[in-house]
Design a protein around this motif. Structure first.
Motif, PDB file in Angstrom:
ATOM      1  N   SER A  63     117.782  -5.190 -43.065  1.00 22.75           N
ATOM      2  CA  SER A  63     118.510  -6.338 -42.530  1.00 22.75           C
ATOM      3  C   SER A  63     118.807  -6.134 -41.053  1.00 22.75           C
ATOM      4  CB  SER A  63     119.817  -6.522 -43.305  1.00 22.75           C
ATOM      5  OG  SER A  63     120.644  -7.483 -42.665  1.00 22.75           O
TER       6      SER A  63
ATOM      7  N   HIS B 297     109.358 -15.391 -30.767  1.00 20.34           N
ATOM      8  CA  HIS B 297     110.648 -15.099 -31.385  1.00 20.34           C
ATOM      9  C   HIS B 297     111.352 -16.368 -31.867  1.00 20.34           C
ATOM     10  CE1 HIS B 297     109.823 -11.250 -29.466  1.00 20.34           C
ATOM     11  NE2 HIS B 297     110.707 -10.725 -30.274  1.00 20.34           N
TER      12      HIS B 297
ATOM     13  N   VAL C 287     112.536 -17.049 -35.970  1.00 21.99           N
ATOM     14  CA  VAL C 287     113.806 -17.590 -36.442  1.00 21.99           C
ATOM     15  C   VAL C 287     113.607 -18.944 -37.115  1.00 21.99           C
ATOM     16  CG1 VAL C 287     116.101 -18.372 -35.740  1.00 21.99           C
ATOM     17  CG2 VAL C 287     115.105 -16.335 -34.678  1.00 21.99           C
TER      18      VAL C 287
ATOM     19  N   TRP D 119     112.394 -18.693 -40.677  1.00 21.09           N
ATOM     20  CA  TRP D 119     113.471 -18.365 -41.628  1.00 21.09           C
ATOM     21  C   TRP D 119     114.295 -19.613 -41.920  1.00 21.09           C
ATOM     22  CZ3 TRP D 119     118.606 -18.882 -42.216  1.00 21.09           C
ATOM     23  CH2 TRP D 119     119.236 -18.106 -43.185  1.00 21.09           C
TER      24      TRP D 119
ATOM     25  N   GLU E   3     109.456  -7.787 -38.320  1.00 21.67           N
ATOM     26  CA  GLU E   3     110.595  -8.649 -38.020  1.00 21.67           C
ATOM     27  C   GLU E   3     110.697  -9.796 -39.018  1.00 21.67           C
ATOM     28  OE1 GLU E   3     112.895  -7.755 -35.124  1.00 21.67           O
ATOM     29  OE2 GLU E   3     111.747  -6.203 -36.160  1.00 21.67           O
TER      30      GLU E   3
ATOM     31  N   CYS F 230     112.277  -8.218 -42.016  1.00 23.79           N
ATOM     32  CA  CYS F 230     113.672  -7.892 -41.723  1.00 23.79           C
ATOM     33  C   CYS F 230     114.545  -9.146 -41.726  1.00 23.79           C
ATOM     34  CB  CYS F 230     113.784  -7.186 -40.378  1.00 23.79           C
ATOM     35  SG  CYS F 230     113.149  -5.494 -40.341  1.00 23.79           S
ATOM     36  N   LEU F 231     114.041 -10.219 -41.147  1.00 23.79           N
ATOM     37  CA  LEU F 231     114.806 -11.466 -41.129  1.00 23.79           C
ATOM     38  C   LEU F 231     114.996 -12.012 -42.542  1.00 23.79           C
ATOM     39  CD1 LEU F 231     113.281 -13.233 -38.000  1.00 23.79           C
ATOM     40  CD2 LEU F 231     115.634 -12.446 -38.248  1.00 23.79           C
ATOM     41  N   SER F 232     113.985 -11.851 -43.388  1.00 19.55           N
ATOM     42  CA  SER F 232     114.110 -12.320 -44.776  1.00 19.55           C
ATOM     43  C   SER F 232     115.168 -11.540 -45.542  1.00 19.55           C
ATOM     44  CB  SER F 232     112.760 -12.215 -45.490  1.00 19.55           C
ATOM     45  OG  SER F 232     112.408 -10.852 -45.730  1.00 19.55           O
TER      46      SER F 232
ATOM     47  N   THR G 153     117.948 -10.444 -43.976  1.00 15.60           N
ATOM     48  CA  THR G 153     119.196 -10.613 -43.238  1.00 15.60           C
ATOM     49  C   THR G 153     120.062 -11.685 -43.892  1.00 15.60           C
ATOM     50  OG1 THR G 153     118.067  -9.993 -41.187  1.00 15.60           O
ATOM     51  CG2 THR G 153     120.181 -11.125 -40.969  1.00 15.60           C
TER      52      THR G 153
ATOM     53  N   MET H 214     122.612 -15.017 -39.900  1.00 16.53           N
ATOM     54  CA  MET H 214     121.604 -15.846 -39.254  1.00 16.53           C
ATOM     55  C   MET H 214     122.232 -17.084 -38.614  1.00 16.53           C
ATOM     56  SD  MET H 214     118.719 -14.300 -39.467  1.00 16.53           S
ATOM     57  CE  MET H 214     117.718 -15.651 -38.844  1.00 16.53           C
TER      58      MET H 214
ATOM     59  N   PHE I 255     117.408  -8.419 -33.078  1.00 17.91           N
ATOM     60  CA  PHE I 255     116.047  -8.002 -33.387  1.00 17.91           C
ATOM     61  C   PHE I 255     115.946  -6.480 -33.235  1.00 17.91           C
ATOM     62  CE2 PHE I 255     115.372 -12.450 -32.170  1.00 17.91           C
ATOM     63  CZ  PHE I 255     114.556 -12.874 -33.206  1.00 17.91           C
TER      64      PHE I 255
END
Length: 299
Positions: A80, A156, A160, A163, A265, A268-270, A272, A277, A284
């Motif tokens: 995360s 980037h 985002v 997500w 990334e 990792c975002l999934s 978080t 978010m 990042f």
């Protein structure tokens, strides 16, 4: 106009909100503005650019070598990206009480729209923190031009927005606020670079490139896509000077490393938390210390 863009001096973007500046006010954000060139969208502009004002075709190999082991980076287990509860980088809404809270409620400070706008400003600040600072250029051996900065910004933003899109209606609405903030910041960047008379045309061209890149990244990360598709898209969008499909050997290591970084990334975002978010309380993966990115390969 191309020569004016290429000769423009570095500027600092002023598009961030007050809350975002609280986090990043001690971090110098240096951005060099150059003309963004894309083989498909700007082929006519490339033809008219003067030879003495054009960036070197050896963009990567001519840059002083950064002593990092790219082959060993971005293999570590995803995690995360949320900031710890006690992190000094966290941003929280002010906790007013009694009459102050009542007044701020009347001013719609706590409305869903206001909270989303504040959160989107912080999220965009996190993107700028990754894109505008030197580490990402040093690690991937990129020259800091308007082309690379814009391309990294789009990458980037896509991470985002992807997500947010997967989070449904709420994420889509939040993503619209984020896009409007990005678009305003981009307009300031282009204007400060010296484009005034044709600003609207440039913004339309950059908008087409933005959505074209988004579609390409989506296609390159589907289950049906080949493993090398993402690296090829990153090469064309970020590393290639002329938009060619043939990846140079000198750039291969950097491109492959960025492909691993991008996939990591995404994962990792999934992982978080949703609260992190929407409030922007995430960062990042840091790129300041390459040794921190080594580790056991993840299959």
């Amino acid at each position: 106009m191309l020569s004016r863009l290429r000769s423009a001096a570095p500027h600092v973007s002023s598009a961030l909100s007050y809350q975002t500046n609280r986090v990043f006010k001690n971090t110098p954000i240096e951005t060099t503005y150059y003309c963004f060139l894309n083989a498909n969208a700007f082929s006519s502009k490339v033809a008219t650019a003067s030879a003495d004002s054009s960036p070197s075709s050896n963009q990567i190999s001519d840059k002083p070598e950064v002593k990092v082991n790219l082959n060993a980076m971005f293999w570590s287990k995803p995690c995360s990206l949320a900031l710890a509860k006690d992190s000094p980088l966290r941003i929280e809404d002010p906790d007013f009480s009694a009459i102050k809270r009542f007044i701020f409620k009347l001013l719609l400070f706590y409305s869903k729209q206001s909270k989303s706008i504040r959160g989107a400003n912080v999220v965009y600040g996190r993107i700028l923190y990754q894109v505008d600072r030197p580490p990402i250029y040093d690690v991937f051996n990129l020259e800091k031009t308007f082309k690379t900065t814009f391309s990294l910004l789009v990458l980037h933003m896509w991470l985002v927005l992807r997500w947010l899109k997967e989070d449904g209606k709420e994420g889509t609405e939040f993503g619209q606020y984020l896009y409007e903030i990005y678009n305003h910041d981009l307009e300031l960047r282009v204007a400060k670079a010296g484009v005034n008379l044709l600003l609207t045309k440039w913004m339309k061209d950059l908008e087409k490139i933005f959505y074209g890149n988004i579609v390409a990244y989506d296609a390159a990360t589907t289950q049906e896509a080949k493993h090398e598709d993402l690296a090829n898209v990153l090469w064309r969008n970020i590393f290639s000077e002329d938009g060619s499909d043939s990846m140079r050997d000198a750039a291969s290591t950097s491109v492959q490393a960025m492909a691993r970084y991008t996939r990591r990334e995404l994962t990792c975002l999934s992982m978080t938390e949703k609260e992190a978010m929407y409030s922007g309380n995430f960062l990042f993966t840091p790129l300041t210390s390459p040794t921190q990115q080594t580790g056991k390969k993840v299959r």
